[in-house]
Design an enzyme around this catalytic site. Structure first.
Site: not given
Length: 370
Positions: A15, A74, A93, A95, A117, A269
């Protein structure tokens, strides 16, 4: 702010954080966008398309990371941690509950970080997590169907069965965006589907939409044990925003499953909601535990990057535009849900759920921004 779009470096991550149309929108607002060459190639988006949209292409990641606001898909990988610095804002993102090493690097470098998130609306919805949850949820039964095939190590069962044969039994743990989409697609593939969630209103919603074609159950230990043991395909879809996913399926429950059954833990994740799950990659996605095939890829939507990139940009672009044009303080004043999205500022942990999970002291972001 100058906006930087580096090429993703996580294994199997194809992506890119912004489409050419998204770049054109930002440039139209008078913002400068720097895109690393080939950043969009994995999503079938060419450098020519980005240049035509008004982006400035750069040959190296270092140049893209030199921007004021770096927009990613990411969390920063090991090779990218050296780019973190005070004065940089990263929007991605993150996490952090599942990746404490990244959290420590963000804190040590005093980087400002905003996690897609943890951006949460007053009604509890997660607008920037939702599109990828939808993609991952819809992919999970497709992935499970593939690995249930005998040559992939599975039971050798057709997920929808045929007239005169039984379909696969699919159990989904969690009825949020991932779980609901997973159950929806599995039911559409004519599997026998059960979904469990402690939110009874959510179960009512699923039941009303699917008119009883998906069995809804409130979870307790015995109910989960029975559902897991009878499953051909088990899909984990439990999320607590900003925190590590709670483990709801134990290794003893997994041990009671049939050899050749399949687990797809979409919550990996965030640490995974199934005790036997460990994170894997698209290059090496599955492993066996006691005869049960586990799929633990942490970036499932990367397998359909063209769709995922467009879905992600649709949701993130208004926030990127607001942060880049107004600064984080002005953007958070206009879009109050951004306050929850801010994970770190100046060496402080500024999301209470992330802080609690990491064992860090929580600092109120409104006192630090600007």
């Amino acid at each position: 702010m100058v906006i930087g779009v580096p090429k993703e470096t996580k294994v199997g991550e194809n992506r890119v954080s912004i489409t050419p149309d998204g770049v054109a929108e930002l440039v139209h607002m008078g913002l400068e966008v720097i895109v690393e060459s080939k950043a969009g190639s994995g999503s079938s988006l060419s450098d020519d398309e980005y240049e035509a949209a008004g982006a400035r292409l750069v040959p190296t990641a270092q140049e893209a990371w030199a921007a004021d606001l770096v927009v990613k898909v990411k969390e920063p990988q090991d090779s990218e941690l050296a780019y973190l610095r005070e004065g940089l804002t990263i929007f991605s993102y993150l996490h952090l509950a599942a990746y404490p090493k990244v959290a420590r690097a963000l804190l040590a470098s005093k980087t400002t970080s905003i996690g897609y998130e943890t951006v949460q609306l007053p009604n509890g919805t997660l607008p920037l997590l939702t599109p990828m949850s939808e993609v991952a949820g819809r992919l999970a039964p497709q992935i499970g169907a593939h690995f249930l095939q005998r040559e992939q190590g599975g039971l050798g069962i057709l997920i929808g069965g045929t007239p005169g044969t039984r379909p696969a039994k699919v159990t989904v743990i969690g009825a949020g965006n991932v779980g609901w989409n997973a159950a929806w697609i599995a039911q559409g593939m004519e599997a026998e589907v059960t979904i469990l969630d402690r939110n009874l209103d959510r179960l009512r919603f699923v039941d009303q939409i699917h008119k009883g074609r998906i069995v809804t159950m409130a979870p307790n230990k015995n109910a989960i044990e029975r559902a897991v043991e009878s499953s051909d395909l088990l899909i984990g879809a439990v999320l607590v925003a900003g925190e590590r996913a709670p483990v709801v399926v134990t290794k003893e429950m997994v041990g009671a499953m049939k050899d050749g059954s399949v687990i797809v833990d979409v919550a990996v994740d965030q640490g995974g909601c199934i005790e036997t799950t460990v994170e894997t990659t698209h290059d090496d996605p599955v492993y066996l535990v006691g005869g049960v095939l586990h799929y633990g890829v942490g970036n499932i939507p990367a397998s359909v990057p063209h769709t995922s990139t467009f879905a992600l940009t649709n949701s993130t672009l208004p926030y990127v535009a607001s942060i880049a044009s107004k600064g984080l303080k002005g953007a958070s004043a206009a879009l109050a849900e951004l306050w929850g999205g801010i994970n770190t500022i100046g060496g402080f942990t500024t999301n209470s759920h992330v802080a609690a999970t990491l064992g860090e002291e929580f600092a109120e972001p409104t006192k630090l921004v600007g």
